[in-house]
Design a protein around this motif. Structure first.
Motif, PDB file in Angstrom:
ATOM      1  N   ILE A 287       0.973  -1.329   0.058  1.00 42.98           N
ATOM      2  CA  ILE A 287      -0.091   0.002   0.066  1.00 42.98           C
ATOM      3  C   ILE A 287       0.889   1.122   0.102  1.00 42.98           C
ATOM      4  O   ILE A 287       0.608   2.101  -0.641  1.00 42.98           O
ATOM      5  N   VAL A 291       0.471   4.089  -2.987  1.00 42.16           N
ATOM      6  CA  VAL A 291       0.099   5.576  -2.683  1.00 42.16           C
ATOM      7  C   VAL A 291       1.321   6.371  -3.149  1.00 42.16           C
ATOM      8  O   VAL A 291       1.045   7.373  -4.004  1.00 42.16           O
ATOM      9  N   TYR A 297      -6.733   2.920  -7.667  1.00 42.91           N
ATOM     10  CA  TYR A 297      -7.320   2.369  -6.393  1.00 42.91           C
ATOM     11  C   TYR A 297      -7.908   0.798  -6.851  1.00 42.91           C
ATOM     12  O   TYR A 297      -7.712  -0.287  -5.972  1.00 42.91           O
ATOM     13  N   THR A 300      -4.778  -1.505  -7.190  1.00 43.39           N
ATOM     14  CA  THR A 300      -4.427  -1.835  -5.575  1.00 43.39           C
ATOM     15  C   THR A 300      -5.452  -2.722  -5.029  1.00 43.39           C
ATOM     16  O   THR A 300      -4.975  -3.557  -4.235  1.00 43.39           O
ATOM     17  N   MET A 326      -8.497   5.209  -2.899  1.00 42.64           N
ATOM     18  CA  MET A 326      -7.148   4.687  -2.108  1.00 42.64           C
ATOM     19  C   MET A 326      -7.191   5.158  -0.802  1.00 42.64           C
ATOM     20  O   MET A 326      -6.735   4.540   0.106  1.00 42.64           O
ATOM     21  N   CYS A 330      -6.558   2.779   2.567  1.00 43.29           N
ATOM     22  CA  CYS A 330      -5.765   2.947   3.518  1.00 43.29           C
ATOM     23  C   CYS A 330      -6.530   3.099   5.114  1.00 43.29           C
ATOM     24  O   CYS A 330      -5.945   2.717   5.930  1.00 43.29           O
ATOM     25  N   TYR A 339      -1.469   8.037   4.204  1.00 43.76           N
ATOM     26  CA  TYR A 339      -2.033   8.592   2.959  1.00 43.76           C
ATOM     27  C   TYR A 339      -2.075  10.111   3.031  1.00 43.76           C
ATOM     28  O   TYR A 339      -1.793  10.584   2.034  1.00 43.76           O
TER      29      TYR A 339
END
Length: 507
Positions: A287, A291, A297, A300, A326, A330, A339
């Motif tokens: 992660i 970021v 996102y 991810t 995203m 997080c 983030y």
């Protein structure tokens, strides 16, 4: 979705094969020896994570040649990356200095000239070029790429020979096995003669899937038949559950190296000789990279879901499944402060980006064409109102002949550009578009802006064409008729021309 760096980010074409790796063996790329393990991963965050855990060589996801040929190379100072960006501002391939000597660019192609053009575009930013000749997916095979190439050895020879002779970086390819061992060996011998640095072999036939056993005997026969390094692939299901299993698969196939996909995707720390790390720690590190490098996102989220697997039904898994950004991802992993910190840092670093003219002007073009770097975005216009309609309406009002559009297609990347003639003056955008319709709208915008005329945007306020449309639609309803009303775009269009086509082709 627009990234912090100012572009939209494409989802990779091969999400289902996000990571692969290779075992202990030296892999010789011409005069350069790269020690395994080697990892094949999709996007930049996963590739960097694999390098952290011991991989020496990483592959990007398969990227289609035509898509790449639409891209321009951009140095992204905010992220510290090199981005290859399409005309509609989507990042197709992103890399960075750290992986420059470790990342192999894998492409899908069915044409030697296009393959070479892509290789030349990226070769200064990667360690090698690979051609995927094993993808069994329909989108690939229908276009003559991937596993479809296995039935056309002459085309394989043409593509690989052109690449080996045309670039200074190592060239490899990845295949699947053919219906018989003899056919497969004949093919790899032909591939070896092209001068490739190595060949990766997925030990299954194109119709077989992970649940089918991998044919180690065929890979072994290939290794005995050729002198170049052979990379064995396809052992995740049957063999590879831990780092030591990579060596077991290598011994079973007698290969120089071992390429792993799903086992690496489930836990990239499988590359650690000391043993895998707790999955929670691995996901948090992933992660962080996602970021920092502005990974989309949804990509991810997909990778994290693959890591969680059987844990997707627990509380954390359900929260991840529901995440739509995203930031929300997080939050699920208790990384909200990280983030916010990185987001603020990137906002400060991000420069203002300008749309650049990526065209190469043809010196033979008419010198009297008025050019402008513009592009049509339908989101900026009311429903059913376009620049072409505004231009046609103005020509009628001024009693000019209706606009005439001439559109050409660039064969290499299949992009379009149009020239519109109004009152004996020609106008066009300097940018190429992905469709004929978009190219014509861009030409109309260039004309309208050059003449200082409204083009129908929402930001221009009340548009008389919108009111006219409403009146005509209401009249049609009152009369019980159906139609599309308003101004019919009846502009004259000359025949569509492909650049480089002969007169016979055009007729």
């Amino acid at each position: 979705m627009r990234s912090r760096a100012g572009w939209k980010v494409d989802l990779p074409s091969g999400l289902c094969k996000e990571a692969m790796t290779v075992s202990n063996a030296s892999l010789c790329f011409r005069n350069k020896t790269i020690l395994a393990p080697m990892v094949r991963v999709g996007t930049l965050p996963m590739r960097l994570l694999a390098l952290d855990y011991g991989a020496d060589l990483v592959y990007c996801e398969e990227l289609i040649d035509i898509k790449m040929l639409q891209c321009r190379r951009i140095v992204n100072a905010a992220l510290g990356t090199v981005d290859f960006v399409t005309p509609n501002e989507r990042v197709v391939f992103r890399t960075c200095k750290r992986e420059k000597d470790s990342v192999v660019f894998q492409m899908g192609t069915a044409d030697a000239e296009r393959a070479l053009a892509v290789a030349k575009l990226v070769e200064n930013d990667v360690a090698g070029i690979d051609v995927n000749m094993g993808c069994p997916k329909e989108y690939s095979t229908k276009a003559g790429m991937g596993a479809a190439l296995l039935s056309d050895p002459d085309k394989i020879e043409s593509i690989l020979t052109t690449l080996v002779k045309g670039i200074c970086k190592p060239v490899t390819c990845k295949i699947r096995i053919l219906p018989s061992k003899e056919e497969t060996i004949n093919l790899v011998k032909k591939i070896e003669k092209t001068g490739v640095a190595a060949i990766a072999v997925h030990g299954r036939k194109k119709e077989e899937r992970p649940q089918h056993p991998v044919h180690c005997d065929v890979i072994k026969a290939i290794c005995e038949a050729v002198s170049i390094p052979v990379i064995a692939n396809g052992g995740s299901h049957d063999f590879i559950k831990a780092y030591s299993d990579i060596g077991t698969f290598r011994q079973a196939t007698a290969a120089s190296s071992v390429m792993v996909a799903r086992a690496a995707m489930w836990n990239p720390s499988i590359f650690r000789k000391e043993g895998p790390l707790p999955l929670k720690d691995v996901m948090q590190e992933y992660i962080k990279y996602a970021v920092r490098y502005d990974n989309h996102y949804t990509n991810t989220k997909y990778c994290l879901c693959q890591m969680l697997r059987e844990q997707l039904e627990n509380v954390q898994g359900k929260k991840l499944h529901a995440a739509q950004s995203m930031q929300e991802i997080c939050n699920v992993f208790e990384m909200s402060s990280f983030y916010k910190e990185i987001s603020m840092l990137l906002e400060v670093k991000t420069p203002l980006l300008e749309v650049k003219d990526q065209s190469e002007e043809d010196p033979l073009e008419d010198a009297d064409v008025i050019k402008m770097a513009v592009r049509f975005d339908k989101r900026e216009y009311p429903p059913q109102i376009t620049p072409k309609m505004c231009l046609l309406e103005w020509c009628r009002k001024e009693k000019h002949p209706q606009p005439v559009y001439e559109t050409v297609e660039r064969p290499m990347d299949r992009l379009f550009r149009s020239v519109v003639t109004v009152a004996e003056q020609k106008y066009r955008s300097t940018l190429w578009d992905k469709s004929k319709k978009l190219a014509e709208q861009a030409a109309a915008i260039a004309c309208l802006r050059s003449l200082g005329l409204p083009e129908g945007k929402r930001s221009e306020g009340v548009n008389h064409l919108v009111n006219k449309r409403k009146r005509q639609d209401q009249e049609l309803l009152n009369n019980g008729e159906q139609g599309n009303g308003l101004v019919i775009e009846e502009t004259y269009k000359k025949p569509h021309v492909t650049l480089g086509a002969s007169a016979a082709d055009i007729s």
